[in-house]
Design a protein around this motif. Structure first.
Motif, PDB file in Angstrom:
ATOM      1  N   THR A 104       0.826  -1.208   0.000  1.00 54.96           N
ATOM      2  CA  THR A 104       0.000   0.000   0.000  1.00 54.96           C
ATOM      3  C   THR A 104       0.860   1.258   0.000  1.00 54.96           C
ATOM      4  O   THR A 104       0.532   2.233  -0.674  1.00 54.96           O
ATOM      5  N   ILE A 105       1.954   1.239   0.744  1.00 62.53           N
ATOM      6  CA  ILE A 105       2.852   2.400   0.784  1.00 62.53           C
ATOM      7  C   ILE A 105       3.489   2.617  -0.583  1.00 62.53           C
ATOM      8  O   ILE A 105       3.563   3.739  -1.083  1.00 62.53           O
ATOM      9  N   ALA A 106       3.963   1.528  -1.195  1.00 59.33           N
ATOM     10  CA  ALA A 106       4.582   1.640  -2.520  1.00 59.33           C
ATOM     11  C   ALA A 106       3.583   2.171  -3.546  1.00 59.33           C
ATOM     12  O   ALA A 106       3.923   3.025  -4.377  1.00 59.33           O
ATOM     13  N   LEU A 107       2.356   1.692  -3.491  1.00 62.80           N
ATOM     14  CA  LEU A 107       1.337   2.155  -4.423  1.00 62.80           C
ATOM     15  C   LEU A 107       1.027   3.634  -4.205  1.00 62.80           C
ATOM     16  O   LEU A 107       0.854   4.394  -5.164  1.00 62.80           O
ATOM     17  N   ALA A 134       9.321   3.835  -4.976  1.00 59.44           N
ATOM     18  CA  ALA A 134       8.213   2.902  -4.702  1.00 59.44           C
ATOM     19  C   ALA A 134       8.689   1.454  -4.787  1.00 59.44           C
ATOM     20  O   ALA A 134       8.229   0.604  -4.020  1.00 59.44           O
ATOM     21  N   PHE A 135       9.627   1.180  -5.665  1.00 58.98           N
ATOM     22  CA  PHE A 135      10.062  -0.205  -5.852  1.00 58.98           C
ATOM     23  C   PHE A 135      10.886  -0.745  -4.684  1.00 58.98           C
ATOM     24  O   PHE A 135      10.598  -1.841  -4.193  1.00 58.98           O
ATOM     25  N   PRO A 136      11.877  -0.015  -4.175  1.00 57.58           N
ATOM     26  CA  PRO A 136      12.544  -0.542  -2.975  1.00 57.58           C
ATOM     27  C   PRO A 136      11.643  -0.548  -1.736  1.00 57.58           C
ATOM     28  O   PRO A 136      11.834  -1.363  -0.836  1.00 57.58           O
ATOM     29  N   VAL A 137      10.645   0.338  -1.698  1.00 59.16           N
ATOM     30  CA  VAL A 137       9.707   0.327  -0.574  1.00 59.16           C
ATOM     31  C   VAL A 137       8.863  -0.944  -0.617  1.00 59.16           C
ATOM     32  O   VAL A 137       8.464  -1.479   0.409  1.00 59.16           O
ATOM     33  N   LEU A 149      13.921  -1.947   7.323  1.00 57.17           N
ATOM     34  CA  LEU A 149      14.547  -0.691   7.736  1.00 57.17           C
ATOM     35  C   LEU A 149      14.757   0.227   6.538  1.00 57.17           C
ATOM     36  O   LEU A 149      14.437   1.415   6.587  1.00 57.17           O
ATOM     37  N   VAL A 150      15.277  -0.319   5.445  1.00 55.74           N
ATOM     38  CA  VAL A 150      15.499   0.482   4.244  1.00 55.74           C
ATOM     39  C   VAL A 150      14.180   1.064   3.742  1.00 55.74           C
ATOM     40  O   VAL A 150      14.083   2.265   3.451  1.00 55.74           O
ATOM     41  N   ALA A 151      13.158   0.234   3.646  1.00 59.92           N
ATOM     42  CA  ALA A 151      11.856   0.694   3.161  1.00 59.92           C
ATOM     43  C   ALA A 151      11.270   1.755   4.085  1.00 59.92           C
ATOM     44  O   ALA A 151      10.721   2.755   3.621  1.00 59.92           O
ATOM     45  N   LEU A 157      11.539   9.448   4.613  1.00 62.30           N
ATOM     46  CA  LEU A 157      12.189  10.572   3.939  1.00 62.30           C
ATOM     47  C   LEU A 157      11.297  11.158   2.843  1.00 62.30           C
ATOM     48  O   LEU A 157      11.250  12.382   2.663  1.00 62.30           O
ATOM     49  N   TRP A 158      10.571  10.296   2.133  1.00 60.62           N
ATOM     50  CA  TRP A 158       9.680  10.768   1.087  1.00 60.62           C
ATOM     51  C   TRP A 158       8.553  11.617   1.677  1.00 60.62           C
ATOM     52  O   TRP A 158       8.217  12.669   1.140  1.00 60.62           O
ATOM     53  N   VAL A 159       7.968  11.171   2.779  1.00 64.17           N
ATOM     54  CA  VAL A 159       6.886  11.936   3.420  1.00 64.17           C
ATOM     55  C   VAL A 159       7.415  13.278   3.924  1.00 64.17           C
ATOM     56  O   VAL A 159       6.767  14.315   3.734  1.00 64.17           O
TER      57      VAL A 159
END
Length: 173
Positions: A104-107, A134-137, A149-151, A157-159
């Motif tokens: 859902t976050i990636a979308l 979006a892809f690594p998330v 952790l990475v996601a 950071l995006w938000v």
């Protein structure tokens, strides 16, 4: 757009990230109950941010704003998944129980990015960042909990970046 409402939403985006990461950092300690409470409260802050983001995106998308509706729905699903998880599942957001939250976050990031690129409501680089990140998330859903952790950091950071852009540029007049 109500500029004041957009700025309030952007502020709550930053509050969301701070509360979420503070809550996640407290889960493995003796203050686990406080950590879980902060994560749940962060979801309320995220809803305020999401409403503001949706309003900005839907206004520039036009008469039939389907991508911004997908963005909004994805954000609502993220909140619902987190709020309906038991404490053990929230503790390990990389678990199978919470794996769908990453989809859902990636979308949300992907659809927001596409709208930003098409409409230029925010800088194009930021739209492209949403699409690419979006892809690594999505990675924890596809590759397991090692990528949580990475996601989490990429999404946080995006938000924050989206909130800063909204605060500084007040998109859509």
């Amino acid at each position: 757009m109500n500029v004041q409402g957009g700025k309030i939403g952007a502020f709550f985006g930053i509050v969301f990230v701070v509360l979420l990461f503070t809550g996640l950092s407290l889960i493995d300690t003796q203050t686990q109950v406080l950590g879980l409470a902060l994560i749940r409260v962060s979801m309320v802050a995220f809803l305020v941010y999401l409403g503001s983001l949706w309003r900005i995106l839907s206004q520039v998308e036009g008469e039939r704003p389907w991508l911004s509706q997908v963005t909004f729905g994805s954000g609502l699903m993220f909140v619902a998944i987190i709020l309906t998880q038991d404490s053990a599942s929230i503790e390990s957001l990389g678990s199978r129980a919470a794996a769908n939250s990453w989809i859902t976050i990636a979308l949300l990031m992907l659809t927001s990015g596409v709208i930003m690129i098409k409409s230029r409501v925010m800088p194009a680089w930021f739209g492209w960042a949403g699409v690419i990140l979006a892809f690594p998330v999505w990675a924890p859903r596809m590759m397991g909990s090692d990528f949580v952790l990475v996601a989490s950091v990429l999404f946080g950071l995006w938000v924050i970046a989206a909130s800063v852009v909204i605060l500084r540029h007040s998109p859509v007049g």
